[in-house]
Design a protein around this motif. Structure first.
Motif, mmCIF file in Angstrom:
data_model
loop_
_atom_site.group_PDB
_atom_site.id
_atom_site.type_symbol
_atom_site.label_atom_id
_atom_site.label_comp_id
_atom_site.label_asym_id
_atom_site.label_seq_id
_atom_site.Cartn_x
_atom_site.Cartn_y
_atom_site.Cartn_z
ATOM 1 N N GLN A 110 0.817 -1.207 0.000
ATOM 2 C CA GLN A 110 0.000 0.000 0.000
ATOM 3 C C GLN A 110 0.855 1.264 0.000
ATOM 4 O O GLN A 110 0.557 2.233 -0.706
ATOM 5 C CB GLN A 110 -0.907 -0.024 1.237
ATOM 6 C CG GLN A 110 -1.884 1.155 1.321
ATOM 7 C CD GLN A 110 -2.727 1.081 2.576
ATOM 8 O OE1 GLN A 110 -2.225 0.881 3.668
ATOM 9 N NE2 GLN A 110 -4.039 1.251 2.416
ATOM 10 N N PHE A 111 1.938 1.248 0.782
ATOM 11 C CA PHE A 111 2.672 2.489 1.038
ATOM 12 C C PHE A 111 4.145 2.177 1.257
ATOM 13 O O PHE A 111 4.490 1.244 1.985
ATOM 14 C CB PHE A 111 2.080 3.159 2.281
ATOM 15 C CG PHE A 111 2.632 4.514 2.608
ATOM 16 C CD1 PHE A 111 2.631 5.543 1.677
ATOM 17 C CD2 PHE A 111 3.146 4.783 3.866
ATOM 18 C CE1 PHE A 111 3.133 6.796 1.989
ATOM 19 C CE2 PHE A 111 3.646 6.028 4.201
ATOM 20 C CZ PHE A 111 3.636 7.043 3.252
ATOM 21 N N VAL A 145 -2.507 2.989 8.086
ATOM 22 C CA VAL A 145 -1.863 2.819 6.792
ATOM 23 C C VAL A 145 -0.693 1.863 6.968
ATOM 24 O O VAL A 145 0.205 2.102 7.787
ATOM 25 C CB VAL A 145 -1.364 4.169 6.241
ATOM 26 C CG1 VAL A 145 -0.605 3.963 4.926
ATOM 27 C CG2 VAL A 145 -2.535 5.123 6.035
ATOM 28 N N ARG A 171 1.319 1.411 -3.947
ATOM 29 C CA ARG A 171 0.244 2.285 -4.429
ATOM 30 C C ARG A 171 0.641 3.746 -4.262
ATOM 31 O O ARG A 171 0.245 4.592 -5.064
ATOM 32 C CB ARG A 171 -1.043 2.029 -3.652
ATOM 33 C CG ARG A 171 -1.721 0.703 -3.959
ATOM 34 C CD ARG A 171 -3.074 0.633 -3.272
ATOM 35 N NE ARG A 171 -4.034 1.523 -3.907
ATOM 36 C CZ ARG A 171 -5.005 2.178 -3.257
ATOM 37 N NH1 ARG A 171 -5.129 2.063 -1.949
ATOM 38 N NH2 ARG A 171 -5.847 2.961 -3.911
ATOM 39 N N MET A 172 1.398 4.042 -3.208
ATOM 40 C CA MET A 172 1.858 5.412 -2.970
ATOM 41 C C MET A 172 3.254 5.364 -2.379
ATOM 42 O O MET A 172 3.594 4.457 -1.612
ATOM 43 C CB MET A 172 0.914 6.154 -2.013
ATOM 44 C CG MET A 172 1.319 7.605 -1.743
ATOM 45 S SD MET A 172 0.169 8.472 -0.640
ATOM 46 C CE MET A 172 -1.244 8.681 -1.722
ATOM 47 N N PHE A 195 1.148 9.159 -5.893
ATOM 48 C CA PHE A 195 0.278 7.999 -6.055
ATOM 49 C C PHE A 195 0.635 7.283 -7.356
ATOM 50 O O PHE A 195 0.952 7.906 -8.357
ATOM 51 C CB PHE A 195 -1.198 8.417 -6.079
ATOM 52 C CG PHE A 195 -2.143 7.259 -6.166
ATOM 53 C CD1 PHE A 195 -2.471 6.537 -5.039
ATOM 54 C CD2 PHE A 195 -2.666 6.870 -7.398
ATOM 55 C CE1 PHE A 195 -3.323 5.430 -5.122
ATOM 56 C CE2 PHE A 195 -3.518 5.778 -7.490
ATOM 57 C CZ PHE A 195 -3.847 5.054 -6.343
ATOM 58 N N LEU A 234 -4.805 8.071 -1.058
ATOM 59 C CA LEU A 234 -5.168 6.677 -1.278
ATOM 60 C C LEU A 234 -6.666 6.524 -1.510
ATOM 61 O O LEU A 234 -7.100 5.699 -2.322
ATOM 62 C CB LEU A 234 -4.727 5.837 -0.078
ATOM 63 C CG LEU A 234 -3.212 5.623 0.062
ATOM 64 C CD1 LEU A 234 -2.882 4.979 1.406
ATOM 65 C CD2 LEU A 234 -2.669 4.774 -1.089
ATOM 66 N N GLU A 237 -7.228 8.126 -4.902
ATOM 67 C CA GLU A 237 -6.329 7.543 -5.901
ATOM 68 C C GLU A 237 -5.694 8.614 -6.789
ATOM 69 O O GLU A 237 -5.563 8.462 -8.001
ATOM 70 C CB GLU A 237 -7.062 6.490 -6.750
ATOM 71 C CG GLU A 237 -7.589 5.329 -5.908
ATOM 72 C CD GLU A 237 -8.144 4.196 -6.741
ATOM 73 O OE1 GLU A 237 -8.503 4.429 -7.922
ATOM 74 O OE2 GLU A 237 -8.227 3.070 -6.217
ATOM 75 N N ILE A 255 -9.748 5.060 3.913
ATOM 76 C CA ILE A 255 -9.170 4.564 2.665
ATOM 77 C C ILE A 255 -10.146 3.585 2.009
ATOM 78 O O ILE A 255 -10.684 2.689 2.645
ATOM 79 C CB ILE A 255 -7.831 3.871 2.947
ATOM 80 C CG1 ILE A 255 -6.827 4.898 3.493
ATOM 81 C CG2 ILE A 255 -7.275 3.226 1.692
ATOM 82 C CD1 ILE A 255 -5.598 4.298 4.066
#
Length: 261
Positions: A110-111, A145, A171-172, A195, A234, A237, A255
């Motif tokens: 995710q991060f 997160v 994703r980011m 992102f 997130l 997006e 999110i």
């Protein structure tokens, strides 16, 4: 007699509101000795910050103390001289680093967080771990997160985070990096959020939280803004010009929630 209006407050009062060099006085046609020496010292500190040696193992140890494991990588810039002359090389991973990250990218995340020296290793040494400590607390609140990877990058430009994020399937990506030293702040840290990172993106597709240092934005203030942008980015997006920082006005959505119609 002069008909020029007399200012309501003398120019010297501006010095209470800004670190900029205003109302310095003069000696003949030049500056007084003290402001001149102060300027020379500030210029020397800025130059030293640009050429400071990046202590990546120190950063890795500090990150480890926060309970996170970090991976060291470097850009294609062979040394500091190469880095300053060839900004493009600082935006690309060297072959060994790219292969090492690919081996660690077992699944999308995710991060991801990247910490790079940028134009002021002094800023990163002074503030990166402390800011990260504040940010971890913010990201753990409410809709937490998940941090998939932390990377420490030598010879880094901001866009190096795009390639790192793409390899890791993030994703980011958040890039914490030393900003160009100024005469009032040689150790200013910047935070850049992107992102769907991938090579070739422009700065219009990132959000930036800048001026993080003891006389600028505090760690808590910066962490609050970054955490808001992470969650909101997130959820929507997007990052960059499509995402305005409204952290002072409202809380971010959870999110995965849809935008209001």
């Amino acid at each position: 007699m002069s008909d020029e209006p007399v200012p309501a407050r003398p120019t010297v009062d501006l010095r209470a509101f800004t670190p900029a060099r205003v109302a310095l006085g003069r000696s003949g046609a030049s500056l007084p000795t003290k402001p001149l020496l102060d300027f020379t010292l500030a210029h020397a500190r800025a130059r030293d910050a640009v050429h400071a040696v990046f202590d990546a193992p120190r950063l890795v140890a500090g990150i480890s103390a926060l309970g996170l494991a970090a991976t060291e990588v470097r850009s294609r810039a062979a040394d500091r001289s190469d880095y300053l002359r060839r900004p493009d090389l600082g935006r690309q991973l060297d072959a060994g680093s790219a292969a090492a990250l690919a081996d660690r990218a077992v699944a999308p995340c995710q991060f991801a967080i990247v910490i790079g020296d940028g134009l002021s290793a002094a800023a990163v040494h002074a503030h990166a771990v402390a800011l990260l400590n504040s940010l971890l607390g913010m990201l753990a609140q409410g809709d937490a997160v998940a941090i998939g990877h932390v990377v420490v990058a030598s010879g880094a430009r901001v866009a190096l985070g795009d390639e790192i994020g793409a390899i890791l399937g993030a994703r980011m990506v958040l890039m914490l990096i030393g900003e160009r030293p100024g005469l009032s702040a040689p150790d200013s840290l910047g935070a850049y959020l992107t992102f769907a990172p991938r090579p070739g993106l422009t700065d219009a597709e990132r959000n930036c939280v800048s001026n993080i240092h003891k006389a600028g934005l505090s760690y808590e203030e910066a962490a609050l803004k970054i955490a808001w942008l992470v969650r909101e980015g997130l959820a929507r997006e997007v990052t960059g010009v499509a995402l305005k920082d409204e952290s002072a006005d409202r809380a971010p959505r959870r999110i995965g929630t849809a935008l209001p119609e």
